[in-house]
Design a protein around this motif. Structure first.
Motif, PDB file in Angstrom:
ATOM      1  N   LYS A  45      -8.957   1.886  -0.235  1.00 30.21           N
ATOM      2  CA  LYS A  45      -8.263   2.854   0.613  1.00 30.21           C
ATOM      3  C   LYS A  45      -6.859   2.380   0.940  1.00 30.21           C
ATOM      4  CE  LYS A  45      -8.483   5.093   5.163  1.00 30.21           C
ATOM      5  NZ  LYS A  45      -9.271   5.259   6.418  1.00 30.21           N
ATOM      6  N   ALA A  46      -6.741   1.122   1.340  1.00 28.40           N
ATOM      7  CA  ALA A  46      -5.431   0.579   1.698  1.00 28.40           C
ATOM      8  C   ALA A  46      -4.505   0.546   0.486  1.00 28.40           C
ATOM      9  CB  ALA A  46      -5.588  -0.820   2.290  1.00 28.40           C
ATOM     10  N   ALA A  47      -5.030   0.135  -0.668  1.00 25.49           N
ATOM     11  CA  ALA A  47      -4.204   0.046  -1.874  1.00 25.49           C
ATOM     12  C   ALA A  47      -3.759   1.424  -2.344  1.00 25.49           C
ATOM     13  CB  ALA A  47      -4.976  -0.664  -2.978  1.00 25.49           C
TER      14      ALA A  47
ATOM     15  N   ASN B 164      -3.150   3.940  -0.588  1.00 22.80           N
ATOM     16  CA  ASN B 164      -2.134   4.469   0.330  1.00 22.80           C
ATOM     17  C   ASN B 164      -0.832   3.668   0.301  1.00 22.80           C
ATOM     18  OD1 ASN B 164      -3.726   6.579   1.309  1.00 22.80           O
ATOM     19  ND2 ASN B 164      -4.742   5.247   2.787  1.00 22.80           N
ATOM     20  N   ASN B 165      -0.792   2.631  -0.514  1.00 26.59           N
ATOM     21  CA  ASN B 165       0.390   1.779  -0.610  1.00 26.59           C
ATOM     22  C   ASN B 165       1.169   2.147  -1.870  1.00 26.59           C
ATOM     23  OD1 ASN B 165       2.305  -0.231  -0.850  1.00 26.59           O
ATOM     24  ND2 ASN B 165       0.905  -1.912  -0.461  1.00 26.59           N
ATOM     25  N   PRO B 166       2.364   2.738  -1.748  1.00 26.73           N
ATOM     26  CA  PRO B 166       3.136   3.147  -2.940  1.00 26.73           C
ATOM     27  C   PRO B 166       3.364   2.007  -3.924  1.00 26.73           C
ATOM     28  CG  PRO B 166       4.126   4.041  -0.945  1.00 26.73           C
ATOM     29  CD  PRO B 166       3.069   3.075  -0.497  1.00 26.73           C
ATOM     30  N   LYS B 167       3.435   0.771  -3.429  1.00 23.90           N
ATOM     31  CA  LYS B 167       3.674  -0.363  -4.321  1.00 23.90           C
ATOM     32  C   LYS B 167       2.468  -0.655  -5.207  1.00 23.90           C
ATOM     33  CE  LYS B 167       7.002  -2.685  -1.286  1.00 23.90           C
ATOM     34  NZ  LYS B 167       7.314  -3.929  -0.526  1.00 23.90           N
ATOM     35  N   MET B 168       1.306  -0.145  -4.821  1.00 20.14           N
ATOM     36  CA  MET B 168       0.079  -0.397  -5.582  1.00 20.14           C
ATOM     37  C   MET B 168      -0.294   0.770  -6.488  1.00 20.14           C
ATOM     38  SD  MET B 168      -0.574  -3.393  -4.467  1.00 20.14           S
ATOM     39  CE  MET B 168      -2.273  -3.805  -4.877  1.00 20.14           C
TER      40      MET B 168
ATOM     41  N   ASP C 214      -9.164   6.449  -5.305  1.00 19.57           N
ATOM     42  CA  ASP C 214      -8.478   7.131  -4.206  1.00 19.57           C
ATOM     43  C   ASP C 214      -9.385   8.177  -3.552  1.00 19.57           C
ATOM     44  OD1 ASP C 214      -6.595   7.996  -2.441  1.00 19.57           O
ATOM     45  OD2 ASP C 214      -5.363   9.049  -3.913  1.00 19.57           O
TER      46      ASP C 214
ATOM     47  N   SER D 179     -10.297   7.491  -0.154  1.00 19.73           N
ATOM     48  CA  SER D 179     -10.170   7.106   1.259  1.00 19.73           C
ATOM     49  C   SER D 179     -11.337   6.262   1.761  1.00 19.73           C
ATOM     50  CB  SER D 179     -10.022   8.367   2.140  1.00 19.73           C
ATOM     51  OG  SER D 179      -8.892   9.109   1.749  1.00 19.73           O
TER      52      SER D 179
ATOM     53  N   LYS E 177       7.578   4.340  -9.137  1.00 18.57           N
ATOM     54  CA  LYS E 177       8.271   4.709  -7.906  1.00 18.57           C
ATOM     55  C   LYS E 177       9.592   3.937  -7.873  1.00 18.57           C
ATOM     56  CE  LYS E 177       5.473   7.502  -5.600  1.00 18.57           C
ATOM     57  NZ  LYS E 177       5.854   8.861  -5.176  1.00 18.57           N
TER      58      LYS E 177
END
Length: 533
Positions: A57-59, A61-65, A72, A74, A497
């Motif tokens: 979930k955290a990854a 939501n992280n654009p860098k990941m 995905d 949640s 990105k």
């Protein structure tokens, strides 16, 4: 009465081709690469999600990941992912055994092939691979094996029952998250249908984006259940799309559709390169051409290389009914890492495939299409299914599609120039910070590569120096750099990105500026672009 039941398919209806509920691409169709991706990618991602849902979930939501191996959902729907995992292990048990056999034959060769004849080793080949491979030495006496890939497609390892499609309305540019790392579970906004990709009713459906057909007949052809009908009905409209007029000019029209997709048209021929199309029918801030801007018939589709964003089955299956021919680069005839594009297309219902080798041409309708060498971008792995294309139209316009080829050895293109001469237009990719080898080819590797080696072998296109070298060699009047995944409607297949500080942006800006300084019309493309000659 039947005429009153005739409807069009809305222009923003999307088809997702799925295998085991994962977004399909060519390596999931070809049996050997499919087996290794099931084991080395899909199962691992699902097991990780079940164990560490909050990390995913955290990854996600992280654009860098973005683009990483993270589901995905949640951190939810764990039970459904668990069910999919168990179903995959059960249904694909033979495929998983097949991957073990691949590993075993590799170990056999590494341990017992010492330069003497390989004849005695055939009896030791695992049963799963007997009759499907040839053992050989390269000229340095290093052992390897290759598949008879056409035979492989006629075994239990090619299972059409794993194929399905989902249909949905795309109502914004960012309505779908990154598709390659998240399996497609059931959803109230999509219709999931089990069917092989070669099924002709897919063509019947997508013809309806231009030609109306009877709603009841198409509903029955797809065997839509009462529970699905309300959503299915919402995919259709009585309103005809705007008329797309065939190009009738005496010159040549070039249209950029986004990513690496370009359409060349004369009043005699149409050529579409690396089809990746946006959808129409919703508001957006970025102008773009869509499927309604294509001609009714596409004479030639050119595929430059066998990567997910250049062989997009989602687009190609929707266009299959109107494509006369697809030109693909010939491959390496059975090497594990280089499955045949021609065979892959044939088994999913494309029977119009033409293979070209390096510097081989096809001539038709005042047009000559030549496949030229494609360098790099494949992490130094022996992959032959890649070609840049030189297109000569009406004997007065020469266009070079370099795609993601990386000009690491300019002498090769100097030799090509000696044969083909200057070009008028060049299109090139400059994703010079591409993903490491493991991102795409990791599941195929027998041993995990050391991190420093993995990071050094990247899926990268040209930087400034390499791009300018191409410009100087071919001396174009126009130079166009692809948008490199920056268009907002491509987020679902692109993990990119970029910012103004990203190397590909800096390098491509520098190239465009230099080209303009020396009198070459240049631009990094974004959204729609039309050039007429």
């Amino acid at each position: 009465m039947k005429d009153n039941n005739r409807v069009y398919l809305k222009l923003n209806v999307a088809l997702e081709a799925l295998i085991d509920r994962w977004y399909a691409w060519s390596h999931l169709v070809s049996p050997a690469t499919a087996a290794l991706n099931i084991k080395g990618r899909h199962i691992g991602i699902m097991e990780s999600y079940i164990k560490y849902p909050q990390i995913h979930k955290a990854a996600a939501n992280n654009p860098k990941m973005l683009g990483g191996p993270f589901i995905d959902y949640s951190g939810e729907r764990i039970e459904e992912i668990s069910e999919l995992l168990e179903m995959t292990k059960k249904k694909r048990e033979k495929m998983l055994n097949f991957t073990k056999a691949i590993s075993q034959v590799n170990k056999l060769l590494q341990n017992e092939a010492d330069g003497h004849s390989l004849n005695t080793l055939y009896s030791k080949v695992p049963n799963e691979l007997k009759g499907l491979i040839e053992l050989y030495y390269d000229l340095n006496n290093r052992p390897n094996f290759r598949f008879f890939e056409s035979l492989l497609y006629n075994t239990e390892y090619y299972d059409e029952s794993a194929q399905s499609i989902s249909l949905q309305l795309v109502e914004s540019d960012n309505s779908r998250s990154f598709v390659f790392s998240t399996p497609r579970l059931n959803d109230e906004n999509l219709i999931h249908l089990d069917m092989p990709f070669k099924n002709g009713i897919i063509d019947d459906l997508f013809k309806m984006k231009r030609i109306p057909a009877d709603y009841t007949e198409i509903k029955e052809a797809f065997n839509i259940s009462p529970e699905q009908e309300s959503l299915f009905q919402s995919f259709f409209t009585k309103e005809a799309p705007s008329e797309n007029r065939k190009y009738k000019g005496k010159g040549i029209r070039t249209r950029y559709f986004g990513h690496a997709c370009v359409l060349l048209e004369t009043n005699e021929i149409s050529i579409l390169v690396d089809p990746v199309l946006s959808y129409d029918g919703y508001e957006t801030d970025v102008k773009r051409y869509t499927i309604n801007d294509l001609p009714e018939t596409i004479d030639y589709v050119l595929i430059t290389h066998n990567h997910q964003d250049h062989v997009l089955l989602e687009t190609l299956l929707q266009l299959r009914h109107c494509i006369k021919n697809i030109i693909v680069p010939s491959g390496s005839k059975g090497n594990l890492q280089d499955p045949s594009l021609k065979l892959m297309f044939n088994v999913i219902g494309f029977n119009n495939i033409i293979e070209l080798d390096d510097m081989q041409s096809i001539n038709v309708d005042n047009c000559c299409i030549t496949a030229i060498p494609f360098l790099g971008e494949h992490s130094d792995i022996d992959v032959r299914s890649k070609a840049a294309f030189h297109v000569s139209l009406n004997n007065n316009l020469n266009v070079l599609f370099v795609a993601d080829s990386c000009n690491i050895e300019p002498k090769i293109y100097e030799r090509v120039h000696e044969i083909l001469g200057d070009v008028d237009v060049i299109f090139l990719g400059m994703e010079c910070d591409g993903a490491p080898l493991s991102w795409l080819y990791g599941p195929l590797m027998y041993n995990k590569l050391e991190r420093s080696k993995d990071q050094s072998r990247r899926l990268a296109g040209c930087d400034y120096d390499q791009g300018m070298s191409l410009i100087k060699i071919f001396n174009p009047k126009n130079a166009f750099v692809y948008a490199m995944g920056l268009e907002p409607w491509l987020e679902f297949i692109s993990s990119i990105k970029y910012t103004d500080e990203s190397k590909p942006i800096i390098e491509s800006n520098k190239l465009v500026k230099k080209c303009i300084e020396i009198g070459i019309d240049a631009e990094r493309l974004f959204g729609e672009k039309t050039i007429e000659y």
